[in-house]
Design a protein around this motif. Structure first.
Motif, PDB file in Angstrom:
ATOM      1  N   SER A 180       0.838  -1.200   0.000  1.00  0.00           N
ATOM      2  CA  SER A 180       0.000   0.000   0.000  1.00  0.00           C
ATOM      3  C   SER A 180       0.879   1.258   0.000  1.00  0.00           C
ATOM      4  N   ARG A 181       2.098   1.144   0.584  1.00  0.00           N
ATOM      5  CA  ARG A 181       3.008   2.285   0.533  1.00  0.00           C
ATOM      6  C   ARG A 181       3.449   2.573  -0.919  1.00  0.00           C
ATOM      7  N   ILE A 182       3.779   1.482  -1.631  1.00  0.00           N
ATOM      8  CA  ILE A 182       4.188   1.652  -3.036  1.00  0.00           C
ATOM      9  C   ILE A 182       3.050   2.275  -3.837  1.00  0.00           C
TER      10      ILE A 182
ATOM     11  N   GLY B  67      12.803  -0.141   1.113  1.00  0.00           N
ATOM     12  CA  GLY B  67      12.728   0.996   0.179  1.00  0.00           C
ATOM     13  C   GLY B  67      12.346   0.583  -1.233  1.00  0.00           C
ATOM     14  N   THR B  68      11.680   1.491  -1.951  1.00  0.00           N
ATOM     15  CA  THR B  68      11.338   1.216  -3.351  1.00  0.00           C
ATOM     16  C   THR B  68      12.052   2.167  -4.291  1.00  0.00           C
ATOM     17  N   GLY B  69      12.696   3.196  -3.750  1.00  0.00           N
ATOM     18  CA  GLY B  69      13.392   4.146  -4.610  1.00  0.00           C
ATOM     19  C   GLY B  69      12.484   5.226  -5.160  1.00  0.00           C
ATOM     20  N   LEU B  70      11.320   5.414  -4.548  1.00  0.00           N
ATOM     21  CA  LEU B  70      10.416   6.470  -5.019  1.00  0.00           C
ATOM     22  C   LEU B  70      10.511   7.712  -4.144  1.00  0.00           C
ATOM     23  N   GLY B  71      11.000   7.524  -2.896  1.00  0.00           N
ATOM     24  CA  GLY B  71      11.027   8.614  -1.918  1.00  0.00           C
ATOM     25  C   GLY B  71      11.668   9.888  -2.449  1.00  0.00           C
ATOM     26  N   LEU B  72      12.916   9.779  -2.924  1.00  0.00           N
ATOM     27  CA  LEU B  72      13.629  10.992  -3.336  1.00  0.00           C
ATOM     28  C   LEU B  72      13.026  11.647  -4.571  1.00  0.00           C
ATOM     29  N   SER B  73      12.443  10.815  -5.480  1.00  0.00           N
ATOM     30  CA  SER B  73      11.871  11.452  -6.665  1.00  0.00           C
ATOM     31  C   SER B  73      10.637  12.264  -6.277  1.00  0.00           C
TER      32      SER B  73
ATOM     33  N   ASP C 245      14.281  10.216   7.138  1.00  0.00           N
ATOM     34  CA  ASP C 245      14.062   8.765   7.131  1.00  0.00           C
ATOM     35  C   ASP C 245      15.187   8.051   6.384  1.00  0.00           C
ATOM     36  N   ASN C 246      15.570   8.601   5.238  1.00  0.00           N
ATOM     37  CA  ASN C 246      16.694   8.029   4.477  1.00  0.00           C
ATOM     38  C   ASN C 246      17.974   8.074   5.305  1.00  0.00           C
ATOM     39  N   ALA C 247      18.221   9.235   5.904  1.00  0.00           N
ATOM     40  CA  ALA C 247      19.457   9.408   6.679  1.00  0.00           C
ATOM     41  C   ALA C 247      19.541   8.345   7.778  1.00  0.00           C
TER      42      ALA C 247
ATOM     43  N   ALA D 287      22.461  16.087   7.503  1.00  0.00           N
ATOM     44  CA  ALA D 287      23.764  15.439   7.317  1.00  0.00           C
ATOM     45  C   ALA D 287      23.823  14.183   8.170  1.00  0.00           C
ATOM     46  N   ASP D 288      24.308  13.082   7.550  1.00  0.00           N
ATOM     47  CA  ASP D 288      24.430  11.844   8.328  1.00  0.00           C
ATOM     48  C   ASP D 288      25.858  11.332   8.261  1.00  0.00           C
ATOM     49  N   THR D 289      26.147  10.363   9.103  1.00  0.00           N
ATOM     50  CA  THR D 289      27.484   9.761   9.099  1.00  0.00           C
ATOM     51  C   THR D 289      27.356   8.332   8.584  1.00  0.00           C
TER      52      THR D 289
ATOM     53  N   LYS E 120      17.875   5.455   7.777  1.00  0.00           N
ATOM     54  CA  LYS E 120      17.909   4.130   7.133  1.00  0.00           C
ATOM     55  C   LYS E 120      19.308   3.759   6.641  1.00  0.00           C
ATOM     56  N   TYR E 121      20.018   4.762   6.107  1.00  0.00           N
ATOM     57  CA  TYR E 121      21.310   4.451   5.498  1.00  0.00           C
ATOM     58  C   TYR E 121      22.480   4.841   6.395  1.00  0.00           C
ATOM     59  N   THR E 122      22.209   4.872   7.687  1.00  0.00           N
ATOM     60  CA  THR E 122      23.302   5.109   8.645  1.00  0.00           C
ATOM     61  C   THR E 122      23.360   3.922   9.610  1.00  0.00           C
TER      62      THR E 122
HETATM   63  N1  LIG Z   1      21.168   9.508   3.345  1.00  0.00           N
HETATM   64  C1  LIG Z   1      21.498   8.574   2.444  1.00  0.00           C
HETATM   65  N2  LIG Z   1      22.661   7.896   2.571  1.00  0.00           N
HETATM   66  C2  LIG Z   1      23.021   6.975   1.674  1.00  0.00           C
HETATM   67  N3  LIG Z   1      22.282   6.625   0.594  1.00  0.00           N
HETATM   68  C3  LIG Z   1      21.099   7.271   0.427  1.00  0.00           C
HETATM   69  C4  LIG Z   1      20.665   8.253   1.346  1.00  0.00           C
HETATM   70  N4  LIG Z   1      19.483   8.725   0.906  1.00  0.00           N
HETATM   71  C5  LIG Z   1      19.202   8.033  -0.222  1.00  0.00           C
HETATM   72  N5  LIG Z   1      20.161   7.155  -0.535  1.00  0.00           N
HETATM   73  C6  LIG Z   1      20.214   6.271  -1.697  1.00  0.00           C
HETATM   74  O1  LIG Z   1      19.344   6.760  -2.663  1.00  0.00           O
HETATM   75  C7  LIG Z   1      18.393   5.779  -3.032  1.00  0.00           C
HETATM   76  C8  LIG Z   1      17.077   6.420  -3.348  1.00  0.00           C
HETATM   77  O2  LIG Z   1      16.469   6.953  -2.213  1.00  0.00           O
HETATM   78  P1  LIG Z   1      14.915   6.961  -2.090  1.00  0.00           P
HETATM   79  O3  LIG Z   1      14.543   7.625  -0.834  1.00  0.00           O
HETATM   80  O4  LIG Z   1      14.386   7.517  -3.350  1.00  0.00           O
HETATM   81  O5  LIG Z   1      14.565   5.435  -2.092  1.00  0.00           O
HETATM   82  P2  LIG Z   1      14.503   4.387  -0.848  1.00  0.00           P
HETATM   83  O6  LIG Z   1      14.865   5.092   0.381  1.00  0.00           O
HETATM   84  O7  LIG Z   1      15.322   3.251  -1.288  1.00  0.00           O
HETATM   85  O8  LIG Z   1      13.007   3.962  -0.901  1.00  0.00           O
HETATM   86  P3  LIG Z   1      11.728   4.785  -0.399  1.00  0.00           P
HETATM   87  O9  LIG Z   1      12.197   6.083   0.136  1.00  0.00           O
HETATM   88  O10 LIG Z   1      10.890   4.915  -1.598  1.00  0.00           O
HETATM   89  O11 LIG Z   1      11.139   3.915   0.642  1.00  0.00           O
HETATM   90  C9  LIG Z   1      18.335   4.849  -1.848  1.00  0.00           C
HETATM   91  O12 LIG Z   1      17.936   3.561  -2.242  1.00  0.00           O
HETATM   92  C10 LIG Z   1      19.766   4.892  -1.350  1.00  0.00           C
HETATM   93  O13 LIG Z   1      20.519   3.945  -2.046  1.00  0.00           O
END
Ligand SMILES: Nc1ncnc2c1ncn2[C@@H]1O[C@H](COP(=O)(O)OP(=O)(O)OP(=O)(O)O)[C@@H](O)[C@H]1O
Ligand SMILES: [Mg+2]
Length: 467
Positions: free
Chosen positions: A291-293, A423-429, A364-366, A392-394, A368-370
């Motif tokens: 449903s998120r997608i 993640g689906t990769g839609l967040g940043l777009s 949320d990304n910061a 900014a993240d580390t 998730k990817y830290t």
């Molecule tokens: N803060 C970050 N540090 C490292 N990589 C990042 C960071 N933010 C985004 N990315 C990279 O960019 C990609 C695209 O981010 P995006 O938010 O669009 O997708 P997602 O986080 O994978 O999925 P979604 O946000 O749709 O749940 C991520 O899959 C990740 O690889």
């Protein structure tokens, strides 16, 4: 056609001018002679009449005939027609009452020998001849006709010269016009034909249709415009196809996972409550993911359709702090230190819900990817007329090659890892589209293995910006 009309009118004008000059002169002479001969004819002094005619014919380079009212030649300066009858249209017209009249004859083509002999001013000349008739009157009654025959060959010849010149110029000009016309037509019709072909190819669905751009004129501009249009359409078509196939793939993955889980549940015998609970929990998570997608996809479709913003003056610092607060539990759960510093109180004209989503997605990304033990710092500061948010993240960082693509739909740097994190990769777009809709910009900087910084700039609302 225009050239021929001009040419013919010119010839006519010149001809008329030459002939009126000449006929006026000749006619005046004929009339003067007719007056002079009136007395001779009254006294019927043939001898004197002949002498006068001969003298006048020599002086004027012409031939003179004196006719009685019965058209019998009384005197002929060339002595050839004495006593015979002679009548032409002009003589007839003068006898019928006209004071004088004239006509032209082509002696060379005049036919009978008789006519030729009578008309020729000088027997050796076989040429265009003018015949002038003037009435001889005495006491108010017509007693004879004076015929004055002169050659008009030179006028005809000069006229023909002019005619030939005008005609040849006309032909040359017409040929030149034709040639230029053909060249122009070729340069015009060829690109149009090509363009036409390109358009019909595109109409049939071939978006790879391009036309060649030659030279630098309106047509090459048109060709360029067509090419860039078809290029753009092709790009759009490709990205749409890509989007659809990515979307179906993303939707299919949770569905297949759920199918496997459900099948396993169905066929377990006897029922294991622990396992059932665990599987149902997994299925529930997959449904959440689905449903998120779907909602992300809907958001993107809405943006493409030209979504409207609910604009209002909002305190962007408060908004940032709210989202940080919202995500603090998640950060804590992941062993990450999340903090926020708002330096200025800034107002932007924006859509609260959408800007919340922007900030939420980035933080949320910061998180998730830290990895555990890392830090995420959020700041808000003013720079000129813009509010600048930095997250900014580390964390793991983004490879340089991937950096330009992270804002693309479905783009993920590490597919396997993203899958783990859901993640689906839609967040940043979505983030980028929302920021652009607000007239702002977004940029990412990153060092692999060290961390990433996302910088969002939003224009300050009018009042604050002025201050
Ligand atoms: N803060 C970050 N540090 C490292 N990589 C990042 C960071 N933010 C985004 N990315 C990279 O960019 C990609 C695209 O981010 P995006 O938010 O669009 O997708 P997602 O986080 O994978 O999925 P979604 O946000 O749709 O749940 C991520 O899959 C990740 O690889
Ligand atoms: Mg994301």
């Amino acid at each position: 056609m225009a050239f021929s009309v001009i040419g013919f009118s010119l010839i006519q004008l010149v001809g008329e001018y030459l002939f009126t000059q000449r006929t006026r002169d000749d006619q005046r002479i004929a009339e003067a002679l007719a007056e002079e001969f009136s007395d001779y004819l009254v006294s019927f002094d043939v001898r004197a009449m002949y002498d006068a005619a001969l003298e006048a014919s020599r002086a004027e380079q012409c031939r003179i005939l004196v006719l009685d009212p019965m058209c019998v030649v009384q005197v002929d300066s060339a002595s050839a027609m004495n006593g015979s009858r002679f009548i032409t249209r002009e003589i007839g017209s003068v006898l019928a009452g006209a004071p004088s009249d004239y006509g032209f004859y082509d002696v060379g083509n005049a036919g009978t020998y008789w006519f030729r002999a009578t008309l020729t001013a000088f027997p050796e000349a076989d040429a265009m001849t003018g015949v002038y008739a003037a009435g001889i009157t005495s006491g108010g009654s017509r007693i004879g006709v004076l015929v004055y025959i002169s050659q008009v060959q030179e006028i005809y010849e000069s006229l023909r010269d002019i005619q030939v010149k005008i005609m040849s110029w006309m032909v040359i000009v017409a040929l030149a016009v034709l040639l230029v016309n053909m060249l122009v037509l070729r340069t015009i019709t060829r690109p149009i034909g090509e363009l036409n072909e390109g358009i019909s190819r595109m109409g049939k669905g071939d978006l790879s249709a391009r036309v060649s751009v030659r030279g630098k004129n309106e047509f090459s501009d048109l060709a360029k415009a067509f090419n860039s249009m078809s290029e753009r359409l092709e790009q759009l078509d490709n990205s749409r196809n890509q989007f659809v196939s990515n979307a179906s793939h993303e939707l299919k993955t949770p569905l297949s996972t759920m199918k496997i889980l459900i099948e396993t549940l169905l066929y377990q015998d006897p029922m294991d409550t622990g396992m059932t609970k665990e599987f149902l929990n997994d299925i529930n998570q997959e449904i959440d993911r689905l449903s998120r997608i779907v909602s992300d996809l809907l958001t993107l479709v809405n943006i493409d359709d030209g979504i409207k913003l609910n604009l209002e003056e909002l305190d962007i610092g408060a908004l940032l702090q709210d989202q940080v607060k919202r995500l603090t539990p998640l950060a804590r759960e992941n062993g990450i230190e999340l903090d926020c510093s708002v330096k200025d109180s800034l107002e932007v004209n924006g859509d609260t819900l959408k800007l919340q989503q922007v900030v939420y997605n980035i933080i949320d990304n910061a998180i998730k990817y830290t990895p555990r033990g890392g830090e995420v710092h959020c700041t808000l500061a003013r720079s000129g007329k813009t509010a600048v948010i930095r997250v900014a993240d580390t964390g793991v960082g983004i490879p340089e090659a991937d950096l330009p693509h992270i804002f693309d739909r479905f783009y993920r740097v590490d597919k396997a890892r993203s899958r783990e994190t859901g993640g689906t990769g839609l967040g940043l777009s979505i983030v980028r589209q929302f920021v652009l809709l607000h007239g702002g910009s977004i940029e990412a900087k990153s060092t692999l293995g060290k961390g990433s910084t996302f910088i969002i700039e939003l224009p300050l609302s009018g009042r604050k910006a002025e201050a």
